[in-house]
Design a protein around this motif. Structure first.
Motif, PDB file in Angstrom:
ATOM      1  N   PRO A 133      42.539  30.086  37.506  1.00  0.00           N
ATOM      2  CA  PRO A 133      41.246  30.793  37.503  1.00  0.00           C
ATOM      3  C   PRO A 133      41.240  32.048  38.357  1.00  0.00           C
ATOM      4  O   PRO A 133      40.464  32.977  38.089  1.00  0.00           O
ATOM      5  CB  PRO A 133      40.269  29.749  38.049  1.00  0.00           C
ATOM      6  N   ASP A 134      42.098  32.118  39.379  1.00  0.00           N
ATOM      7  CA  ASP A 134      42.131  33.290  40.249  1.00  0.00           C
ATOM      8  C   ASP A 134      42.777  34.493  39.564  1.00  0.00           C
ATOM      9  O   ASP A 134      42.589  35.629  40.001  1.00  0.00           O
ATOM     10  CB  ASP A 134      42.892  32.970  41.539  1.00  0.00           C
ATOM     11  N   ASP A 135      43.558  34.231  38.535  1.00  0.00           N
ATOM     12  CA  ASP A 135      44.295  35.311  37.884  1.00  0.00           C
ATOM     13  C   ASP A 135      43.837  35.598  36.460  1.00  0.00           C
ATOM     14  O   ASP A 135      44.176  36.641  35.904  1.00  0.00           O
ATOM     15  CB  ASP A 135      45.796  34.975  37.858  1.00  0.00           C
ATOM     16  N   ARG A 136      43.107  34.656  35.860  1.00  0.00           N
ATOM     17  CA  ARG A 136      42.757  34.835  34.457  1.00  0.00           C
ATOM     18  C   ARG A 136      41.605  35.804  34.291  1.00  0.00           C
ATOM     19  O   ARG A 136      40.835  36.068  35.205  1.00  0.00           O
ATOM     20  CB  ARG A 136      42.402  33.492  33.825  1.00  0.00           C
ATOM     21  N   MET A 137      41.513  36.328  33.101  1.00  0.00           N
ATOM     22  CA  MET A 137      40.396  37.163  32.676  1.00  0.00           C
ATOM     23  C   MET A 137      39.815  36.568  31.401  1.00  0.00           C
ATOM     24  O   MET A 137      40.588  36.162  30.514  1.00  0.00           O
ATOM     25  CB  MET A 137      40.858  38.601  32.424  1.00  0.00           C
ATOM     26  N   PRO A 138      38.506  36.524  31.292  1.00  0.00           N
ATOM     27  CA  PRO A 138      37.498  36.955  32.262  1.00  0.00           C
ATOM     28  C   PRO A 138      37.509  36.095  33.537  1.00  0.00           C
ATOM     29  O   PRO A 138      37.871  34.909  33.481  1.00  0.00           O
ATOM     30  CB  PRO A 138      36.181  36.795  31.503  1.00  0.00           C
ATOM     31  N   ARG A 139      37.080  36.677  34.637  1.00  0.00           N
ATOM     32  CA  ARG A 139      37.043  35.983  35.907  1.00  0.00           C
ATOM     33  C   ARG A 139      35.889  34.984  35.937  1.00  0.00           C
ATOM     34  O   ARG A 139      34.838  35.228  35.361  1.00  0.00           O
ATOM     35  CB  ARG A 139      36.875  36.988  37.048  1.00  0.00           C
ATOM     36  N   PRO A 140      36.081  33.870  36.618  1.00  0.00           N
ATOM     37  CA  PRO A 140      34.957  32.965  36.842  1.00  0.00           C
ATOM     38  C   PRO A 140      33.847  33.707  37.604  1.00  0.00           C
ATOM     39  O   PRO A 140      34.148  34.638  38.368  1.00  0.00           O
ATOM     40  CB  PRO A 140      35.580  31.855  37.699  1.00  0.00           C
ATOM     41  N   PRO A 141      32.571  33.392  37.376  1.00  0.00           N
ATOM     42  CA  PRO A 141      32.098  32.204  36.655  1.00  0.00           C
ATOM     43  C   PRO A 141      32.011  32.374  35.142  1.00  0.00           C
ATOM     44  O   PRO A 141      31.492  31.482  34.471  1.00  0.00           O
ATOM     45  CB  PRO A 141      30.716  31.990  37.255  1.00  0.00           C
ATOM     46  N   GLN A 142      32.482  33.506  34.614  1.00  0.00           N
ATOM     47  CA  GLN A 142      32.474  33.644  33.163  1.00  0.00           C
ATOM     48  C   GLN A 142      33.452  32.653  32.532  1.00  0.00           C
ATOM     49  O   GLN A 142      34.489  32.310  33.126  1.00  0.00           O
ATOM     50  CB  GLN A 142      32.872  35.057  32.749  1.00  0.00           C
ATOM     51  N   ASN A 143      33.103  32.236  31.340  1.00  0.00           N
ATOM     52  CA  ASN A 143      33.976  31.314  30.614  1.00  0.00           C
ATOM     53  C   ASN A 143      35.238  32.033  30.154  1.00  0.00           C
ATOM     54  O   ASN A 143      35.194  33.226  29.835  1.00  0.00           O
ATOM     55  CB  ASN A 143      33.254  30.738  29.399  1.00  0.00           C
ATOM     56  N   PRO A 144      36.368  31.332  30.099  1.00  0.00           N
ATOM     57  CA  PRO A 144      37.570  31.947  29.525  1.00  0.00           C
ATOM     58  C   PRO A 144      37.385  32.178  28.032  1.00  0.00           C
ATOM     59  O   PRO A 144      36.494  31.597  27.395  1.00  0.00           O
ATOM     60  CB  PRO A 144      38.661  30.912  29.797  1.00  0.00           C
TER      61      PRO A 144
END
Length: 258
Positions: A133-144
């Protein structure tokens, strides 16, 4: 003396026979010519396409868009704007987002997150497939992104990450929530307005909140970028006139859950 008086009876008969035959042939030739009608020469049709045959327009209901092609303008850009170019993220190029702006094809390509020579080695492809979650986009709190959305971007990358567009016919007949409106909202709005942390507390994943916005007049004002309503989508190009017309028709019919 008449010229025929010196001829013998036999020669005279042959001469008479010959003259009669020539007279008959002349009559037959005249009859043949009188029965022949000469039509005017047919000129080549001016087709307007270089003489390549008549131009046949496609039927009114024929969609010129190839279902096997992913179009950036209609499919990829709305997805990226809805999920990546949200306010405070990649809607502008700032130091907080590494100077990456994703509101058009030009800004996307200038960001350097797509390698045209090897698109699947691109930063874009890496971050949308990241499990951390720290590296993925979209960033939390948005859903992947959903797997279907990731697959769509992957197909676009595989086809060359082209700046392509295709506008098919605009069907404004039988506009229903399930058939027309919900797909528009899913493509253009759910990146911001879904999940537990939906912006402005508006979760359009279901019909009821969207219906309330519609009957209050807020939805029509927002999609038409009318003051004092907030413009939706907030960045990048707005909805096409076709999509706006479809939503307005649905609103005028009472915004039913059909």
């Amino acid at each position: 003396m008449h010229p025929r008086q010196h001829l013998s009876p036999r020669a005279d008969r042959w001469l008479t026979f010959g003259l009669t035959g020539l007279f008959v042939l002349a009559i037959l030739l005249l009859l043949s010519l009188s029965g022949c009608k000469h039509e005017p020469p047919v000129q080549p049709e001016d087709t307007g396409n270089g003489g390549g045959g008549p131009v046949i327009p496609p039927p009114d209901d024929e969609d010129p868009c190839d279902p096997n092609v992913v179009y950036f303008e209609q499919q990829i850009l709305p997805l990226l704007i809805s999920n990546c170019a949200v306010p405070g993220c990649h809607n502008t190029a700032t130091d907080d987002n590494d100077g990456i702006q994703i509101t058009s094809y030009a800004t996307l390509m200038n960001s350097g997150i797509i390698e045209m020579g090897d698109p699947f080695d691109s930063d874009l492809w890496e971050v949308i497939n990241e499990n951390d979650p720290d590296d993925r986009m979209p960033r939390p709190p948005q859903n992947p992104l959903s797997q279907a959305q990731i697959d769509l971007i992957g197909q676009w990358l595989q086809q060359g990450a082209q700046n392509n567009s295709c506008v098919g016919g605009c069907d404004t007949t039988n506009v229903t929530y399930s058939g027309k409106i919900q797909p528009i909202i899913a493509a253009h709005c759910l990146g911001c307005h879904s999940g537990a942390n939906a912006q402005a507390g508006l979760n359009f994943s279901s019909w009821a909140p969207l219906h309330d916005m519609a009957v209050q007049g807020n939805l029509a004002g927002a999609i038409q970028h009318q003051s004092p309503y907030p413009s939706m989508p907030p960045s990048g190009p707005g909805l096409s006139q076709c999509r706006i017309d479809q939503i307005l028709i649905w609103i005028e019919s009472g915004a039913p859950n059909n």
